[in-house]
Design a protein around this motif. Structure first.
Motif, short mmCIF file in Angstrom:
data_model
loop_
_atom_site.label_atom_id
_atom_site.label_comp_id
_atom_site.label_asym_id
_atom_site.label_seq_id
_atom_site.Cartn_x
_atom_site.Cartn_y
_atom_site.Cartn_z
N THR A 17 -10.55 -1.19 7.50
CA THR A 17 -11.30 -2.50 7.71
C THR A 17 -12.75 -2.28 7.62
OG1 THR A 17 -9.44 -3.25 9.17
CG2 THR A 17 -11.64 -4.35 9.28
N TYR A 18 -13.61 -3.12 6.83
CA TYR A 18 -14.99 -3.03 6.98
C TYR A 18 -15.34 -3.79 8.01
CZ TYR A 18 -14.80 -0.95 2.31
OH TYR A 18 -14.66 -0.16 1.07
N ASP A 19 -15.91 -2.97 8.91
CA ASP A 19 -16.80 -4.03 10.08
C ASP A 19 -17.66 -4.73 9.63
OD1 ASP A 19 -14.80 -2.65 11.95
OD2 ASP A 19 -16.23 -1.03 11.98
N SER A 46 -10.31 -7.90 -9.26
CA SER A 46 -11.62 -7.68 -8.59
C SER A 46 -11.39 -8.03 -7.01
CB SER A 46 -12.70 -8.39 -9.17
OG SER A 46 -14.11 -8.05 -8.59
N GLY A 47 -11.73 -7.05 -6.24
CA GLY A 47 -11.89 -7.37 -4.81
C GLY A 47 -10.24 -6.91 -4.28
N SER A 48 -9.37 -6.68 -4.78
CA SER A 48 -8.29 -6.31 -4.34
C SER A 48 -8.08 -4.94 -3.65
CB SER A 48 -6.86 -6.20 -5.43
OG SER A 48 -7.34 -5.39 -6.25
N GLY A 49 -9.17 -4.16 -3.56
CA GLY A 49 -9.33 -2.89 -2.76
C GLY A 49 -9.25 -1.68 -3.51
N LYS A 50 -9.45 -1.74 -4.79
CA LYS A 50 -9.12 -0.66 -5.54
C LYS A 50 -10.17 0.64 -5.34
CE LYS A 50 -9.32 -2.71 -9.64
NZ LYS A 50 -10.00 -4.05 -8.89
N SER A 51 -11.50 0.17 -5.41
CA SER A 51 -12.53 1.06 -5.22
C SER A 51 -12.42 1.74 -3.90
CB SER A 51 -13.86 0.58 -5.37
OG SER A 51 -13.87 0.18 -6.85
N THR A 52 -12.00 0.83 -2.68
CA THR A 52 -12.06 1.24 -1.42
C THR A 52 -10.79 2.40 -1.46
OG1 THR A 52 -12.52 -0.92 -0.55
CG2 THR A 52 -11.22 0.55 0.85
N LEU A 53 -9.87 2.08 -2.08
CA LEU A 53 -8.50 2.93 -1.92
C LEU A 53 -8.99 4.24 -2.83
CD1 LEU A 53 -5.63 3.91 -1.63
CD2 LEU A 53 -5.10 2.55 -3.59
P1 ADP Z 1 -12.06 -3.75 -6.20
O1 ADP Z 1 -12.69 -2.29 -6.51
O2 ADP Z 1 -10.67 -3.88 -6.45
O3 ADP Z 1 -12.84 -4.62 -6.74
P2 ADP Z 1 -13.27 -2.98 -3.50
O4 ADP Z 1 -12.26 -2.06 -2.81
O5 ADP Z 1 -14.60 -2.73 -4.03
O6 ADP Z 1 -12.45 -3.87 -4.46
O7 ADP Z 1 -13.72 -4.10 -2.40
C1 ADP Z 1 -12.40 -4.83 -1.78
C2 ADP Z 1 -13.08 -5.68 -0.79
O8 ADP Z 1 -13.81 -5.04 0.20
C3 ADP Z 1 -14.09 -6.82 -1.51
O9 ADP Z 1 -13.89 -7.95 -0.70
C4 ADP Z 1 -15.46 -6.33 -1.02
O10 ADP Z 1 -16.36 -7.12 -1.16
C5 ADP Z 1 -15.08 -5.63 0.28
N1 ADP Z 1 -16.16 -4.31 0.28
C6 ADP Z 1 -16.13 -3.27 -0.39
N2 ADP Z 1 -16.85 -2.56 0.04
C7 ADP Z 1 -17.22 -2.90 1.30
C8 ADP Z 1 -18.31 -2.29 2.20
N3 ADP Z 1 -18.78 -1.06 1.92
N4 ADP Z 1 -18.72 -3.28 3.45
C9 ADP Z 1 -18.06 -4.40 3.52
N5 ADP Z 1 -17.16 -4.77 2.65
C10 ADP Z 1 -16.88 -4.16 1.50
#
Ligand code: ADP
Ligand code: MG
Length: 236
Positions: A17-19, A46-53
């Motif tokens: 979770t992003y705070d 886009s926005g599904s969480g790929k980069s976060t993962l």
């Molecule tokens: P993807 O790579 O699939 O496009 P991301 O993992 O970049 O998705 O982002 C998933 C969600 O988390 C998006 O809604 C994005 O705006 C949000 N997000 C990404 N990074 C941060 C961050 N550092 N702080 C807050 N929200 C974030």
């Protein structure tokens, strides 16, 4: 030695979770296993969480709950030093925007990870040249990124990812800035590396890119879509 069939990455019930004023629950219980030698894509909108993962897999970011094993090591509550040590030893990164240093030529860019490991200039330039040759870029060695095409820049970035001899390559939308022909070429480069034994995980939102990997994992709204589409490819 590690077994061929052993998971190099194993995620169990990963939550993130992003705070913020409104907390954003991005990863909602990810279960995922990548075996040594696999060529896998993770696809999602886009926005599904790929980069976060991917950032969690690359120990660039923390997760809140669950367990992540990398090469059999539990990646949790690591000190910054320990995280950096694991990252540098095991992982090579490739990014959409190449992340090359514009005032350094190809050899210097590729050699940079070895500079941080204290390798002598002579040796790191020799190893960097070998990686550039492997990428078919020996003749570009002394060119700056601004003098190269997008595909060449991405291959320089791949050479840089390979120079530390990582166990796995993590690529975040590596063809996102490239035209479709160049994208196919870069994907073919990943496949060649995979055929040499490298484990490769590619995040993409391009179905064409996903189709060039052996396994496609779909992520939607912070969860792996259960009925994974498995594309078996004949080895050619
Ligand atoms: P993807 O790579 O699939 O496009 P991301 O993992 O970049 O998705 O982002 C998933 C969600 O988390 C998006 O809604 C994005 O705006 C949000 N997000 C990404 N990074 C941060 C961050 N550092 N702080 C807050 N929200 C974030
Ligand atoms: Mg992304």
């Amino acid at each position: 030695m590690q077994q061929e069939d052993e998971a190099i990455l194993r995620l169990t019930e990963i939550n993130k979770t992003y705070d913020g004023a409104v907390p954003l629950h991005v990863l909602k219980g990810i279960n995922l296993e990548i075996r040594r030698g696999e060529l896998v894509s993770i696809m999602g909108a886009s926005g599904s969480g790929k980069s976060t993962l991917l950032n969690i897999l690359g120990i660039l970011d923390n997760y809140d709950s669950g367990e992540y094993y990398l090469n059999g090591v539990l990646v949790k509550d690591l000190t910054e030093n320990r995280a950096a040590e694991l990252r540098n030893r095991l992982i090579g990164f490739v990014f959409q925007s190449f992340n090359l240093i514009n005032y350094k030529n190809a050899v210097e860019n590729v050699a940079l990870p070895l500079f941080y490991q204290g390798v002598s200039r002579r040796r790191r330039n020799k190893l960097a040249m070998e990686q550039l040759e492997r990428m078919g870029l020996a003749d570009r060695a002394h060119h700056l990124p601004g003098e190269m095409s997008g595909g060449q820049k991405q291959r320089v970035a791949i050479a840089r990812a390979l120079i530390t001899n990582p166990s796995i390559i993590l690529a975040d939308e590596p063809t996102g800035a490239l035209d479709s022909k160049t994208s196919r070429d870069v994907m073919a480069t990943f496949r060649e590396l995979n055929e040499e034994g490298m484990t490769i995980l590619i995040v993409t939102h391009d179905p064409g890119g996903g189709a060039q990997t052996d396994r496609v994992i779909r992520i939607s709204d912070g969860l792996i879509v259960p009925d994974n589409e498995i594309i078996s490819k004949s080895s050619n």
